[in-house]
Design a protein around this motif. Sequence first.
Motif, short mmCIF file in Angstrom:
data_model
loop_
_atom_site.label_atom_id
_atom_site.label_comp_id
_atom_site.label_asym_id
_atom_site.label_seq_id
_atom_site.Cartn_x
_atom_site.Cartn_y
_atom_site.Cartn_z
N THR A 51 10.36 3.68 9.62
CA THR A 51 10.47 5.16 9.60
C THR A 51 9.19 5.88 9.21
O THR A 51 8.93 7.00 9.90
CB THR A 51 11.64 5.48 8.49
N VAL A 52 8.68 5.23 8.41
CA VAL A 52 7.54 6.01 7.65
C VAL A 52 6.37 4.95 8.57
O VAL A 52 5.91 4.12 8.57
CB VAL A 52 7.27 5.66 6.29
N PRO A 53 5.45 6.08 9.38
CA PRO A 53 4.43 5.58 10.38
C PRO A 53 3.23 4.82 9.35
O PRO A 53 2.85 3.97 9.96
CB PRO A 53 3.65 6.71 11.10
N GLN A 54 3.01 5.31 8.18
CA GLN A 54 1.93 4.79 7.48
C GLN A 54 2.45 3.23 7.12
O GLN A 54 1.46 2.52 6.79
CB GLN A 54 1.83 5.40 6.21
N LEU A 55 3.59 2.95 6.97
CA LEU A 55 3.96 1.66 6.64
C LEU A 55 4.38 0.67 7.74
O LEU A 55 4.98 -0.69 7.72
CB LEU A 55 5.09 1.56 5.74
N ALA A 56 4.13 0.96 8.89
CA ALA A 56 4.47 0.49 10.28
C ALA A 56 4.18 -1.10 10.29
O ALA A 56 3.01 -1.23 9.89
CB ALA A 56 3.90 1.04 11.51
N GLY A 57 5.11 -2.00 10.55
CA GLY A 57 4.73 -3.29 10.62
C GLY A 57 4.60 -4.10 9.33
O GLY A 57 4.50 -5.28 9.30
N LEU A 58 4.95 -3.41 8.20
CA LEU A 58 4.79 -4.21 7.03
C LEU A 58 6.37 -4.62 6.48
O LEU A 58 7.12 -4.29 6.83
CB LEU A 58 4.37 -3.19 5.79
N SER A 59 6.15 -5.97 5.88
CA SER A 59 7.40 -6.53 5.20
C SER A 59 7.14 -7.02 3.98
O SER A 59 5.77 -6.95 3.55
CB SER A 59 7.88 -7.48 6.08
N TYR A 60 8.10 -7.45 3.22
CA TYR A 60 7.76 -7.93 1.87
C TYR A 60 6.62 -9.13 2.10
O TYR A 60 5.91 -9.52 1.02
CB TYR A 60 8.94 -8.29 1.23
N GLU A 61 6.99 -10.15 2.96
CA GLU A 61 6.04 -11.16 3.20
C GLU A 61 4.45 -10.85 3.47
O GLU A 61 3.72 -11.26 2.81
CB GLU A 61 6.36 -12.19 4.30
N SER A 62 4.41 -9.58 4.40
CA SER A 62 2.96 -9.21 4.67
C SER A 62 2.44 -8.41 3.77
O SER A 62 1.30 -8.40 3.44
CB SER A 62 3.16 -8.46 6.12
N ILE A 63 3.01 -8.02 2.60
CA ILE A 63 2.42 -7.26 1.61
C ILE A 63 1.97 -8.25 0.64
O ILE A 63 0.66 -8.03 0.27
CB ILE A 63 3.41 -6.34 0.86
N GLY A 64 2.30 -9.45 0.45
CA GLY A 64 1.67 -10.28 -0.26
C GLY A 64 1.57 -10.32 -1.83
O GLY A 64 2.10 -9.21 -2.18
N PRO A 65 1.04 -11.37 -2.31
CA PRO A 65 1.04 -11.13 -3.73
C PRO A 65 -0.18 -10.14 -4.43
O PRO A 65 -0.11 -9.66 -5.48
CB PRO A 65 0.25 -12.74 -4.20
N ALA A 66 -1.11 -9.85 -3.33
CA ALA A 66 -2.13 -8.89 -4.06
C ALA A 66 -1.84 -7.51 -3.48
O ALA A 66 -2.76 -6.52 -3.60
CB ALA A 66 -3.30 -9.53 -3.40
N GLY A 67 -0.78 -7.21 -2.55
CA GLY A 67 -0.69 -5.99 -1.95
C GLY A 67 -1.55 -5.86 -0.82
O GLY A 67 -2.04 -6.56 -0.43
N CYS A 68 -1.19 -4.76 -0.26
CA CYS A 68 -2.17 -4.38 0.98
C CYS A 68 -2.17 -2.64 1.09
O CYS A 68 -1.08 -2.00 0.72
CB CYS A 68 -1.53 -5.03 2.30
N PRO A 69 -3.35 -2.19 1.64
CA PRO A 69 -3.42 -0.94 1.74
C PRO A 69 -2.60 -0.13 2.84
O PRO A 69 -2.54 -1.12 3.83
CB PRO A 69 -4.93 -0.75 2.16
N VAL A 70 -2.04 0.66 2.55
CA VAL A 70 -1.36 1.32 3.81
C VAL A 70 -2.19 2.17 4.68
O VAL A 70 -3.25 2.53 4.17
CB VAL A 70 -0.09 2.14 3.21
N LYS A 71 -1.60 2.69 5.68
CA LYS A 71 -2.63 3.52 6.62
C LYS A 71 -2.54 4.64 6.07
O LYS A 71 -1.49 5.27 5.71
CB LYS A 71 -2.15 3.43 8.03
#
Lengths: 188, 545
Positions: free
Chosen positions: B524-544
């Motif tokens: 739904t939110v374009p800034q988070l497109a393509g992200l999942s719990y696995e891809s966030i990973g232990p260090a997190g990741c910047p959103v668009k």
Amino acid sequence: MAITVKKIEFRRKLTFLERIWLPEILRGLWITNRHFVVNLSLHILNAVGIKTRRKGAVTIQYPEQHRGYHWRLRTAHYLTRREGGGPRCVGCMMCETICPAKCIYIVAKEHPDPETEKQAASFTIDMGKCVYCGLCVEACPEDAIRMDSGHLEISCYSRQEMMYPIDRLLATEHDPAPYKDYKRFLQE
Amino acid sequence: MSGGETKMVKTTIDGREYEFAEGATILEAARSVGIMIPHYCYHPGLSIAGACRMCLVEIEKIPKLQISCYMTVGEGMVVHTDTERVKRARKSILEFHLVNHPTDCPVCDQAGECGLQEYYMLHGLYTSRIRENKVRKTKKAFPVGPNIMLDQERCILCSRCVRFCREVSKSHELGMFKRGDREVIDTFSGRQVDNPYAGNVVDICPVGALTSRDSRFKTRSWYQQTAESVCPRCSRGCNIFIHYNIKRPWKNEGRKVVRLKPRFNAEVNKWWICDEGRFCFKYIDDPDRLSAPLRRVDGASETIDWPAALAIAAERMLAAASAQERDLAVLVSPQASNEELFLLKKVCDERLPGWRAAFSAATPFEPTEDDFLRRADKNPNTFGARALGLGEDKSMDLAQLKRAALEGRIGTLLVCYTDLTGLTGEAGQGWDAALEKVDTLIYLGHNDCATAQRADLVLPAATFAEREGTVTNFEGRIQLQRRAFDPAGESLPGWEILRRLGETLGGEYEFEGPEQVFQRLAETVPQLAGLSYESIGPAGCPVKK
């Protein structure tokens, strides 16, 4: 895993004489009587001063009379004290960690003396769970817990009474008496 | 690194040639290829002291062993980290360190995670040759600050704590005094280690010289379990470990969370967390945790079950949403995770059209801020809430909500994770009169508070340690808070409450877990497109952005 049924077979089939049970009963009576007669004669011979190679069997009148224990026997736990009087236990939880029955429950707290630094706030052993393996004694780096109290009568009417709190463990002391007669007992 | 390309140099470590950036120390270079060189005084976040001599390595063409924490890699350098000579040196160094170190292990809180213990087992294993008595330092176990105890006898003088106070917290409380075997770490006279980052000196102490007064003797380290999480105390979102104890409930005064420790994240908090965050977990095990849904009938509260509570909530919210004069308002909290906020918005948008969202970043905490980690916004997820559009469209701020309530325009008010009367400053004023005018006050939160006391319906929610969820920090980095243990009592994770509420309202919200909620959120939110719990990973990741 599916539930399976394991069939247990008797190791030995009863013989015909065993199956009709009357000869076995008579055999049992014969053994009991033989012991009675033999022991009675031995005691009579001893009483009149005739020495025999064998002594008559003696029944220990437990609980008035105790049989001697081997010094390695593990009896009820107790906690030792420091020279000042406080418990030696510093609550390191080594015994609790090693305990295979998970029957030791320790909570540590700050000791007022910074040299000692730490002490056990509560130390409880669930004697109903204890398997008397003695690993807690081996694990203790402070020689605070021992199992040579000589108290073997650990029975009571409720599970709650089987929980030995720190006061009770500290109040128990090593009693050498039950071990004294051991050698004599072996010789007899 | 700025300016130009980094020059690479070829260095051989333990028989294999690697390429490293010029200027890297041998210790760091070896670590980057998986060769661990033992060390005490070296800490990647602090300056190099070279005090412990534990990291000695053999370098060909250099006659003496060199400390790898200070020596940099060079072209054609041949390094051996595991020769007999190195091993002998390590063993002797360890023997030297333990000459005066008391073997307090049964007492010492560091037992189980102590550098001396670990390296003794890996590299030491000698029979002691010392016949002398250990040098006894004057002070044993004394507080050097509100949260820290120091034991000078256990100190191996690695000076990590001193360097931390000089370089990281820049507060200069600790120093090294005297010389030789009388040398001690102590505070400068009249000072105590009370800077906002003081707790970190306990984490970096490789032995048990510095211990935390808060978690001392509560549980041994080997009883504690660990969950990766993110600090909920401010919008920095420092990466943390939750150390909790649920297998031995008689420990730690029956509380589950024993301590929080920083978790390395190069992008957020490096190796550190502030003390505010470190000690913020107390509410998780507080006796005033809300453990079951409550309903207030004639001033007395009674426990009800979840379906009944949600039925009441749905009925009241629906009634207010469909009323002409009196609105349904929801106070959205940036304390909540992205999943909770998303579900709240989804349920309200779909089932309760006409709802009004109030959004506020006010918290009961002092808005302390500095140029290191602490942020004035004490909410972990303000960025995430704004990204979902909860900060802007159709929403009011706290003052508008208060005014609307006072004017009698609010029929049902759902307050999430916020104690209205406990907020700092003006935001917390005047709520008594405002809440009087609200017909139904529903409180969704984890601890009892003045707002929960006033509420007609209380929905107990899980804390950050008891639910899974993502939060987005002020820089737009999305990070995962992992569930450490089960929610207290009958309380439920926030997303689960909202999902059930949505179903009670007649919708279909078939999410099996927060992962699925996040999946939908990412769609739904374009800034988070393509992200999942696995891809966030232990260090997190910047959103668009």
